[in-house]
Design an enzyme around this catalytic site. Structure first.
Site, PDB file in Angstrom:
ATOM      1  N   ILE A  26      28.315  25.183 -23.597  1.00 28.39           N
ATOM      2  CA  ILE A  26      27.494  26.339 -23.979  1.00 28.39           C
ATOM      3  C   ILE A  26      28.053  27.650 -23.428  1.00 28.39           C
ATOM      4  O   ILE A  26      27.486  28.712 -23.650  1.00 28.39           O
ATOM      5  CB  ILE A  26      26.009  26.158 -23.548  1.00 28.39           C
ATOM      6  N   GLY A  27      29.166  27.563 -22.722  1.00 23.52           N
ATOM      7  CA  GLY A  27      29.774  28.801 -22.214  1.00 23.52           C
ATOM      8  C   GLY A  27      31.026  28.487 -21.432  1.00 23.52           C
ATOM      9  O   GLY A  27      31.275  27.335 -21.078  1.00 23.52           O
ATOM     10  N   GLY A  29      34.018  30.447 -18.496  1.00 25.76           N
ATOM     11  CA  GLY A  29      34.510  31.595 -17.738  1.00 25.76           C
ATOM     12  C   GLY A  29      35.952  31.350 -17.351  1.00 25.76           C
ATOM     13  O   GLY A  29      36.572  30.403 -17.855  1.00 25.76           O
ATOM     14  N   PHE A  31      37.246  30.347 -14.486  1.00 23.39           N
ATOM     15  CA  PHE A  31      37.476  29.124 -13.723  1.00 23.39           C
ATOM     16  C   PHE A  31      36.472  28.020 -14.032  1.00 23.39           C
ATOM     17  O   PHE A  31      36.472  26.987 -13.380  1.00 23.39           O
ATOM     18  CB  PHE A  31      37.420  29.428 -12.214  1.00 23.39           C
ATOM     19  N   SER A  32      35.595  28.267 -14.979  1.00 22.96           N
ATOM     20  CA  SER A  32      34.516  27.293 -15.179  1.00 22.96           C
ATOM     21  C   SER A  32      34.163  27.117 -16.653  1.00 22.96           C
ATOM     22  O   SER A  32      34.480  27.961 -17.489  1.00 22.96           O
ATOM     23  CB  SER A  32      33.271  27.768 -14.429  1.00 22.96           C
ATOM     24  N   VAL A  34      30.574  25.851 -18.905  1.00 22.05           N
ATOM     25  CA  VAL A  34      29.152  25.525 -18.747  1.00 22.05           C
ATOM     26  C   VAL A  34      28.764  24.579 -19.876  1.00 22.05           C
ATOM     27  O   VAL A  34      29.053  24.852 -21.049  1.00 22.05           O
ATOM     28  CB  VAL A  34      28.262  26.799 -18.780  1.00 22.05           C
ATOM     29  N   LYS A  49      27.437  23.970 -14.622  1.00 22.74           N
ATOM     30  CA  LYS A  49      28.638  24.810 -14.486  1.00 22.74           C
ATOM     31  C   LYS A  49      29.694  23.953 -13.805  1.00 22.74           C
ATOM     32  O   LYS A  49      29.521  23.524 -12.662  1.00 22.74           O
ATOM     33  CB  LYS A  49      28.299  26.056 -13.660  1.00 22.74           C
ATOM     34  N   ASP A 142      27.340  42.033 -10.512  1.00 21.02           N
ATOM     35  CA  ASP A 142      27.896  41.795 -11.852  1.00 21.02           C
ATOM     36  C   ASP A 142      26.770  41.783 -12.896  1.00 21.02           C
ATOM     37  O   ASP A 142      26.771  40.960 -13.810  1.00 21.02           O
ATOM     38  CB  ASP A 142      28.678  40.479 -11.881  1.00 21.02           C
TER      39      ASP A 142
HETATM   40  N1  ADE Z   1      25.209  29.803 -19.744  1.00 16.47           N
HETATM   41  C1  ADE Z   1      25.526  30.042 -18.472  1.00 16.47           C
HETATM   42  N2  ADE Z   1      24.530  29.716 -17.640  1.00 16.47           N
HETATM   43  C2  ADE Z   1      23.536  29.248 -18.411  1.00 16.47           C
HETATM   44  C3  ADE Z   1      22.223  28.776 -18.155  1.00 16.47           C
HETATM   45  N3  ADE Z   1      21.770  28.703 -16.901  1.00 16.47           N
HETATM   46  N4  ADE Z   1      21.472  28.401 -19.188  1.00 16.47           N
HETATM   47  C4  ADE Z   1      21.958  28.482 -20.438  1.00 16.47           C
HETATM   48  N5  ADE Z   1      23.168  28.925 -20.757  1.00 16.47           N
HETATM   49  C5  ADE Z   1      23.958  29.310 -19.752  1.00 16.47           C
END
Ligand code: ADE
Length: 310
Positions: A26-27, A29, A31-32, A34, A49, A142
């Site tokens: 779902i995401g 970065g 270094f990471s 999610v 994460k 940030d």
């Molecule tokens: N993307 C990054 N952190 C998240 C979170 N806590 N919930 C949903 N999407 C995310």
């Protein structure tokens, strides 16, 4: 469970981390990554994460340990909660509260500026989160629309504490440039040292401008021009904005940190006074084991963003 063949297979291929079943990304970065995951027993959704320990340099390790130690302290309905950290030989997993309603940046890019009422409700929750953090001497550093998430019921959750720092007191001077340039306060470009709280307040001013206008106050095609326009506070508040909102933006986006509104001045501003609480739109809290992490009065803070304007 550990003796179950399927569970062992899932653990090996990374489809399971501790009690969590891992689903899609779902995401991501630098270094990471999610991923969405859910607790095998309670079915509660979490955001996982995932950090590859072998790819973290010294700087990234330092930031990660700050992120974890800041988040361990944070318990507020408008701040993403860190449930636990699960470590495997190669990876670290931050098990985070899931906010399934997308982020403020995407919302504004897709749907345009927020209405005045929705902006107030959203901004009040961000302000509540920041006041809480500063009270316990945590500076986010940030704040940006991408880090303002929504739950599916519209409650704001401030996320990503990767640049955060804990200070011994609020007058402690800091010296590292952090965050995203369009949200950076002028002193970050000019001075070697800066105070933490006014830098978060400036970023809230940029966020407020973005919410109510759908555009950023400082835009430029080069970093040099962006820097100059921020240092000179070269922005135009649209005259069609309500007067109290215009005054709030001007009070926050002041170049001299000591003249900039403090969090308590923002709390008392005229623009935020008439926020009406849309009780009927507040979804009941989900049940489950993870619920123990929330406070009984969480609903008071969870103001839906798609609010009373219908
Ligand atoms: N993307 C990054 N952190 C998240 C979170 N806590 N919930 C949903 N999407 C995310």
């Amino acid at each position: 469970m550990c003796k179950d063949d399927n569970t062992i297979k899932e653990l090996i291929i990374g489809r399971r981390v501790g009690f969590y079943k891992v689903r899609g990304e779902i995401g991501c970065g630098t270094f990471s990554r999610v991923k969405l995951a859910f607790h095998a027993l309670t079915k509660d959704k979490v955001a996982l994460k995932i950090l590859d320990k072998t790819r973290l340099d010294t700087q990234a390790q330092r930031l990660l340990s700050r992120e974890i130690s800041s988040m361990e302290f944070l318990r507020h309905p408008n701040v993403v909660l860190l449930y636990e950290v699960v470590e495997t030989p190669s990876r670290l997993h931050l098990v985070l509260e899931y906010a399934g309603g997308g982020d403020l940046h995407n919302r504004i890019c897709n749907e345009g500026k927020l209405s005045d009422t929705t902006s107030k409700i959203t901004f009040a929750q961000i302000l509540s989160a920041i006041k809480y953090m500063h009270n316990i001497n945590i500076i986010h550093r940030d704040l940006k629309a991408e880090n303002v998430l929504f739950t599916s019921s519209g409650c704001v959750k401030v996320a990503d504490f990767g640049f955060s720092t804990r200070v011994s007191n609020r007058n402690k001077v800091l010296d590292t440039f952090c965050g995203s340039p369009p949200y950076a306060a002028p002193e970050l470009f000019q001075d070697e040292c800066y105070l933490g709280p006014p830098v978060d307040v400036w970023a809230m001013g940029v966020l407020l401008f973005f919410m109510v206008t759908g555009t950023m106050p400082f835009r430029a095609d080069t970093m040099g021009k962006l820097r100059r326009s921020i240092i000179e506070a070269n922005y135009i508040v649209p005259p069609w904005l309500p007067g109290p909102c215009q005054r709030l933006i001007k009070g926050i986006l002041k170049t001299i940190p000591a003249e900039r509104y403090a969090v308590d001045q923002i709390l008392g501003c005229d623009w935020l006074l008439p926020v009406e609480f849309p009780w009927s739109l507040v979804a009941p809290e989900p049940t489950g084991l993870l619920e123990g992490h929330h406070r009984a009065d969480d609903r008071l803070y969870c103001l839906p963003c798609k609010s009373a304007e219908s």
